[in-house]
Design an enzyme around this catalytic site. Structure first.
Site, PDB file in Angstrom:
ATOM      1  N   ARG A  30      -3.769   4.018  14.174  1.00 11.56           N
ATOM      2  CA  ARG A  30      -3.555   2.931  13.200  1.00 11.56           C
ATOM      3  C   ARG A  30      -4.293   3.270  11.913  1.00 11.56           C
ATOM      4  NH1 ARG A  30      -5.538  -2.536  15.526  1.00 11.56           N
ATOM      5  NH2 ARG A  30      -3.803  -2.028  16.947  1.00 11.56           N
ATOM      6  N   HIS A  85      -8.558   2.292  16.965  1.00 15.59           N
ATOM      7  CA  HIS A  85      -7.231   2.900  16.834  1.00 15.59           C
ATOM      8  C   HIS A  85      -7.195   3.926  15.697  1.00 15.59           C
ATOM      9  CE1 HIS A  85      -4.436   0.746  19.538  1.00 15.59           C
ATOM     10  NE2 HIS A  85      -5.232  -0.302  19.385  1.00 15.59           N
ATOM     11  N   ASP A 110      -2.178   1.241  22.911  1.00 10.65           N
ATOM     12  CA  ASP A 110      -1.814  -0.050  23.498  1.00 10.65           C
ATOM     13  C   ASP A 110      -0.553   0.177  24.323  1.00 10.65           C
ATOM     14  OD1 ASP A 110      -3.903  -1.315  22.170  1.00 10.65           O
ATOM     15  OD2 ASP A 110      -2.669  -1.834  20.445  1.00 10.65           O
ATOM     16  N   GLU A 158      -8.152  -7.425  26.332  1.00 11.02           N
ATOM     17  CA  GLU A 158      -6.729  -7.143  26.110  1.00 11.02           C
ATOM     18  C   GLU A 158      -6.213  -6.224  27.214  1.00 11.02           C
ATOM     19  OE1 GLU A 158      -6.843  -7.396  21.213  1.00 11.02           O
ATOM     20  OE2 GLU A 158      -6.899  -5.440  22.192  1.00 11.02           O
ATOM     21  N   HIS A 169      -4.998  -2.541  26.021  1.00 11.78           N
ATOM     22  CA  HIS A 169      -5.801  -1.724  25.101  1.00 11.78           C
ATOM     23  C   HIS A 169      -6.639  -0.695  25.867  1.00 11.78           C
ATOM     24  CE1 HIS A 169      -8.236  -1.549  21.206  1.00 11.78           C
ATOM     25  NE2 HIS A 169      -8.974  -0.851  22.048  1.00 11.78           N
TER      26      HIS A 169
END
Length: 222
Positions: free
Chosen positions: A90, A134, A141, A201, A204
């Site tokens: 990301r 990320h 993910d 999460e 993740h």
């Protein structure tokens, strides 16, 4: 004449860098069949629009993490299951956009889908952070697919990817037996390949089985 494995790997990394992936590789180089649903390259995410830096719907990772994720996919296929990937590398510009979104007024549609039980102000830092792992290229993910018949279909994990709330916690007590089993199956196979889960999460995972550069990147996914 056959090329030496080291030469092939060097060529792959060099070619990837030439196409703008920096030090990262495309997961499809190691797992051509892995399912990708890169949400931030589309409007199907909590911001309601494609996110800055996602010019292509690719999963980029450091090479050891990509190999490990591909190996996890192979293991799952042997059980009639598979992986679906929602996000990998990301860019930092995307992280900055998430932070700006967290300070903007609520969009009622986004709130109803992604954080119905929480105030937007409470999403930072547990779900949205100013610095994201990320961006270092070792976090993915992922979810599970049932591939015992074609086409593969996502397993019920209780709540969807990017849901903000306790229901997304990996060990959520309210999960049904089937949902708990799916989360545990994902946890076990990812752990077997060196990935560590973020407990808030279920999707993740960060590869921590070996040393990688501790550097956050901002080049676009393209």
């Amino acid at each position: 004449m056959k090329s030496a494995p080291g030469i092939c790997l060097w060529y792959l990394l060099a070619a990837t860098d030439a196409f703008g992936a920096g030090p990262l590789v495309d997961i499809r180089s190691y797992s051509p069949v892995i399912a990708l649903d890169i949400r931030y390259a589309t409007a199907m995410n909590f911001t309601g629009k494609p996110v800055a830096g996602y010019q292509s719907a690719k999963c980029l990772l450091h090479e050891p993490a990509a190999r490990a994720l591909a190996a996890a996919e192979v293991d799952l296929r042997g059980r009639g299951l598979g992986l679906i990937v929602y996000d990998c590398y990301r860019p930092q510009r995307a992280v900055a956009e998430f932070m700006a979104w967290s300070k903007a007024p609520d969009d009622p549609i986004s709130k109803a889908i992604y954080y119905p039980d929480l105030d937007k102000s409470s999403l930072v830092p547990n779900y949205i952070a100013e610095k994201s792992g990320h961006s270092k290229g070792a976090t993915a993910d992922v979810g599970l697919l049932d591939c015992r018949s074609a086409p593969c279909r996502p397993l019920d994990m209780g709540v969807p990817f990017d849901f903000f709330g306790t229901q997304a916690n990996t060990d959520w007590a309210g999960a049904s037996p089937e949902q708990r089993q799916a989360r545990q199956q994902l946890l076990q196979v990812m752990a077997a390949h060196g990935f560590v889960n973020y407990p808030l999460e279920w999707w993740h995972y960060t590869w921590k089985a070996g040393p990688l550069p501790d550097e956050a990147y901002d080049f676009p996914v393209e």
